[in-house]
Design a protein around this motif. Structure first.
Motif, PDB file in Angstrom:
ATOM      1  N   GLN A   1     -17.994 -24.459  38.497  1.00  0.00           N
ATOM      2  CA  GLN A   1     -18.964 -23.809  39.019  1.00  0.00           C
ATOM      3  C   GLN A   1     -20.211 -23.410  39.100  1.00  0.00           C
ATOM      4  O   GLN A   1     -20.942 -22.470  39.881  1.00  0.00           O
ATOM      5  N   GLN A   2     -20.574 -23.263  37.272  1.00  0.00           N
ATOM      6  CA  GLN A   2     -22.239 -22.802  36.889  1.00  0.00           C
ATOM      7  C   GLN A   2     -21.466 -21.493  37.078  1.00  0.00           C
ATOM      8  O   GLN A   2     -22.682 -21.301  36.052  1.00  0.00           O
ATOM      9  N   GLU A   3     -20.454 -21.096  36.877  1.00  0.00           N
ATOM     10  CA  GLU A   3     -20.555 -19.741  36.707  1.00  0.00           C
ATOM     11  C   GLU A   3     -20.906 -19.564  34.911  1.00  0.00           C
ATOM     12  O   GLU A   3     -20.096 -19.981  33.915  1.00  0.00           O
ATOM     13  N   MET A   4     -21.518 -18.308  34.213  1.00  0.00           N
ATOM     14  CA  MET A   4     -21.209 -18.528  32.823  1.00  0.00           C
ATOM     15  C   MET A   4     -20.469 -16.897  33.037  1.00  0.00           C
ATOM     16  O   MET A   4     -20.274 -16.359  32.645  1.00  0.00           O
ATOM     17  N   THR A   5     -19.337 -17.473  31.268  1.00  0.00           N
ATOM     18  CA  THR A   5     -19.048 -16.409  31.123  1.00  0.00           C
ATOM     19  C   THR A   5     -19.114 -16.082  30.023  1.00  0.00           C
ATOM     20  O   THR A   5     -18.224 -16.933  28.686  1.00  0.00           O
ATOM     21  N   THR A   6     -19.923 -15.207  29.296  1.00  0.00           N
ATOM     22  CA  THR A   6     -20.587 -14.304  27.698  1.00  0.00           C
ATOM     23  C   THR A   6     -19.855 -14.379  27.088  1.00  0.00           C
ATOM     24  O   THR A   6     -18.254 -13.628  27.295  1.00  0.00           O
ATOM     25  N   THR A   7     -19.847 -14.281  25.773  1.00  0.00           N
ATOM     26  CA  THR A   7     -18.907 -14.181  24.948  1.00  0.00           C
ATOM     27  C   THR A   7     -18.836 -12.422  24.734  1.00  0.00           C
ATOM     28  O   THR A   7     -18.257 -11.608  24.861  1.00  0.00           O
TER      29      THR A   7
ATOM     30  N   ALA B   1     -23.759 -20.947  23.901  1.00  0.00           N
ATOM     31  CA  ALA B   1     -24.567 -20.840  22.491  1.00  0.00           C
ATOM     32  C   ALA B   1     -23.510 -20.346  22.285  1.00  0.00           C
ATOM     33  O   ALA B   1     -23.034 -18.847  22.288  1.00  0.00           O
ATOM     34  N   GLN B   2     -22.908 -20.236  21.282  1.00  0.00           N
ATOM     35  CA  GLN B   2     -21.965 -19.671  20.533  1.00  0.00           C
ATOM     36  C   GLN B   2     -21.152 -20.508  19.821  1.00  0.00           C
ATOM     37  O   GLN B   2     -20.851 -21.372  18.878  1.00  0.00           O
ATOM     38  N   GLY B   3     -20.432 -19.486  18.634  1.00  0.00           N
ATOM     39  CA  GLY B   3     -19.722 -20.343  16.952  1.00  0.00           C
ATOM     40  C   GLY B   3     -18.762 -20.238  17.356  1.00  0.00           C
ATOM     41  O   GLY B   3     -17.864 -20.451  18.850  1.00  0.00           O
ATOM     42  N   ASP B   4     -17.692 -21.636  16.666  1.00  0.00           N
ATOM     43  CA  ASP B   4     -16.438 -22.094  17.108  1.00  0.00           C
ATOM     44  C   ASP B   4     -15.367 -20.719  16.973  1.00  0.00           C
ATOM     45  O   ASP B   4     -15.164 -19.566  16.121  1.00  0.00           O
ATOM     46  N   TRP B   5     -14.718 -21.518  17.842  1.00  0.00           N
ATOM     47  CA  TRP B   5     -13.394 -19.824  18.098  1.00  0.00           C
ATOM     48  C   TRP B   5     -14.180 -18.987  18.879  1.00  0.00           C
ATOM     49  O   TRP B   5     -12.748 -17.724  18.831  1.00  0.00           O
ATOM     50  N   ASP B   6     -14.817 -18.199  19.262  1.00  0.00           N
ATOM     51  CA  ASP B   6     -15.947 -17.209  19.240  1.00  0.00           C
ATOM     52  C   ASP B   6     -15.004 -16.193  20.218  1.00  0.00           C
ATOM     53  O   ASP B   6     -14.055 -15.270  20.267  1.00  0.00           O
ATOM     54  N   PHE B   7     -14.296 -17.324  21.808  1.00  0.00           N
ATOM     55  CA  PHE B   7     -13.585 -16.374  22.572  1.00  0.00           C
ATOM     56  C   PHE B   7     -12.140 -16.640  22.150  1.00  0.00           C
ATOM     57  O   PHE B   7     -11.830 -15.532  22.811  1.00  0.00           O
ATOM     58  N   THR B   8     -11.543 -16.893  21.034  1.00  0.00           N
ATOM     59  CA  THR B   8     -10.250 -17.042  20.786  1.00  0.00           C
ATOM     60  C   THR B   8     -10.223 -15.950  19.863  1.00  0.00           C
ATOM     61  O   THR B   8      -8.808 -15.167  19.940  1.00  0.00           O
TER      62      THR B   8
END
Length: 486
Positions: free
Chosen positions: A425-431, A473-480
């Motif tokens: 739904q185009q909600e944004m969850t940033t880091t 925009a984020q780095g690889d594996w930031d959420f993990t």
């Protein structure tokens, strides 16, 4: 004693079989057990005149509750329907743990020793020492048989809190049932005193989609130890496979699991999901569905399973909801110590009608679910943090109402499964937002944190919802990496 299988009929898409059990001894037999091994791909859809428990390709039958002792020289029959057709016959038959061909009376086992029990608010776990000559056991609660385990332990679920129950156990073999132990009284704990299931950070990893990364690469980069691996589906009928087409053993998924465990981690499989052919509607009975779940548990010696019950064929089908809950109850009884997780959608204020029903029926059926995990996204929300907290607070209130738990006890049975970056739904969850959600979940003592998914935990700013990046925009594996801090 002896047992003989006969294929009564076969109509191409299914078949009917029957088994005749004959007491060739000179004494009445109070119980018996017939275990049939089916060839791969064949399942039982219904059975009659016996109690059936299915585990993988093995189907075990015992006398129905209304049956009396089997007299000397007498026979009884039970039957079943199965699929598909052109059934080649059973692979193996065991009567009371021995040959179905029989061969004499023998001696009934003595009474087991050392019967003891521990309790939670709604279950009692029993253990005892083996009885010489016993091939199976009979568990009696308040004088009524409630289980027939093959080993020396049993978990009796769906009980009332703060209630005393009396238990006895006897052993059985081909000669019949031996004497019972003395009675042991076990009192369940007060409502809400179940221990916390423990805390697990386990983001989703799907090897059939989205340029899947090496799990050990992600583990080494982030410190994550567990993954929720997607998805176990039906490969046709009541048989489990990764995405419905990759085998449980010998494929990329089994290889990845071995790599994860070699690196000090572990996995919980996600059984279900939104798309694909689900096991819940394809397995016609709770016993059959428990058997399909058991295929997965046995393949990997699992500590936990997650049933992702979001698809409408399962979540919004009340009969299938009950089938899943009853199957999970059987899984808990057959696999002491395993944790069961339900993952489902939510409104911004907590579970909807079907979510509330799922919780209420889990209590009524004694399913003994460890963790209820919400998927708080796809609201069209402008503040995913507030809506995640609101949904989780609503779930907390529901669990307190249904189970009598305190706020802290309810949170210890809750989980959150979010969506990193842009949602459908185009909600944004940033880091930063995910860090706030992780901190809130940790501070409130939730049991599980996941997100969809590691495949998407790579940057692609300005993108939509795609399989191999988050759309931001984020780095690889930031959420993990943030999730590992849970």
């Amino acid at each position: 004693m002896s047992a003989a299988f006969t294929k009564v009929s076969d109509w191409g898409s299914g078949f009917e079989g029957k088994v005749t059990v004959t007491n060739g001894t000179t004494a009445s037999i109070s119980t018996w057990s017939v275990a049939l091994d089916f060839p791969s791909g064949y399942t039982i859809s219904s059975s009659w005149d016996a109690t059936r428990v299915s585990s993988g390709q093995t189907h075990t039958f015992t006398p129905p509750s209304w049956a009396g002792p089997l007299a000397p020289g007498a026979s009884v029959t039970f039957g079943f329907n199965g699929s598909p057709g052109n059934f080649p016959g059973i692979s193996a038959c065991r009567l009371n743990g021995g040959s179905c061909a029989g061969g004499g009376g023998g001696t009934v086992p003595g009474a087991p020793s050392g019967l003891a029990g521990t309790s939670t608010a709604n279950s009692v776990s029993l253990t005892w020492s083996a009885a010489s000559g016993a091939t199976s056991y009979n568990v009696y609660r308040n004088g009524t048989k409630v289980g027939t385990p093959s080993g020396t332990s049993y978990t009796d679920s769906g009980l009332n809190a703060s209630t005393a129950y009396s238990y006895q156990v006897s052993g059985s073999n081909s000669a019949g049932e031996g004497p019972k132990t003395g009675s042991v009284s076990v009192t369940t704990k007060p409502g809400g005193t179940d221990p916390a299931p423990g805390r697990t950070a386990a983001p989703y990893l799907w090897l059939g989609w989205g340029d899947p990364p090496s799990p050990t690469t992600v583990m080494n980069a982030t410190g994550i130890k567990w993954f929720t691996m997607a998805f176990i589906l039906s490969s046709g009928g009541c048989n489990a496979a990764w995405d419905g087409n990759r085998p449980l053993q010998g494929g990329v998924d089994a290889t990845a699991i071995s790599q994860i465990r070699a690196a000090g981690g572990d996995i919980v499989p996600s059984i279900g999901g939104w798309q694909g052919n689900k096991l819940g509607p394809n397995c016609s009975t709770p016993e059959a569905l428990a058997g399909a779940y058991q295929q997965v548990i046995s393949a990997y010696n699992l500590k936990a399973i997650d049933i992702d019950i979001e698809n409408t064929d399962e979540f919004e089908n009340e009969a299938v909801q009950d089938r899943i809950l009853n199957a999970l109850k059987i899984v808990k009884q057959n696999n002491p110590g395993i944790k069961t997780i339900l993952t489902f959608g939510t409104s911004t204020t907590g579970p909807n009608y079907y979510g509330n029903r799922l919780i209420e029926r889990s209590q009524a059926l004694g399913a003994n679910i460890d963790i209820f995990t919400l998927m708080p996204f796809d609201f069209g929300s402008s503040n995913i943090y507030n809506d995640t907290v609101g949904a989780s607070t609503g779930l907390n209130n529901k669990l307190k109402s249904v189970f009598g738990w305190t706020t802290a006890q309810a949170y210890a049975h809750q989980g959150i499964s979010g969506m990193n970056g842009l949602s459908d739904q185009q909600e944004m969850t940033t880091t930063a937002t995910w860090q706030n959600i992780t901190t809130w979940a940790k501070n409130n003592g939730l049991a599980r944190l996941a997100f969809w998914g590691v495949n998407r935990d790579r940057g692609c700013a300005g993108g939509g919802v795609v399989s191999n990046c988050s759309g931001i925009a984020q780095g690889d594996w930031d959420f993990t990496r943030i999730t590992a801090g849970f």
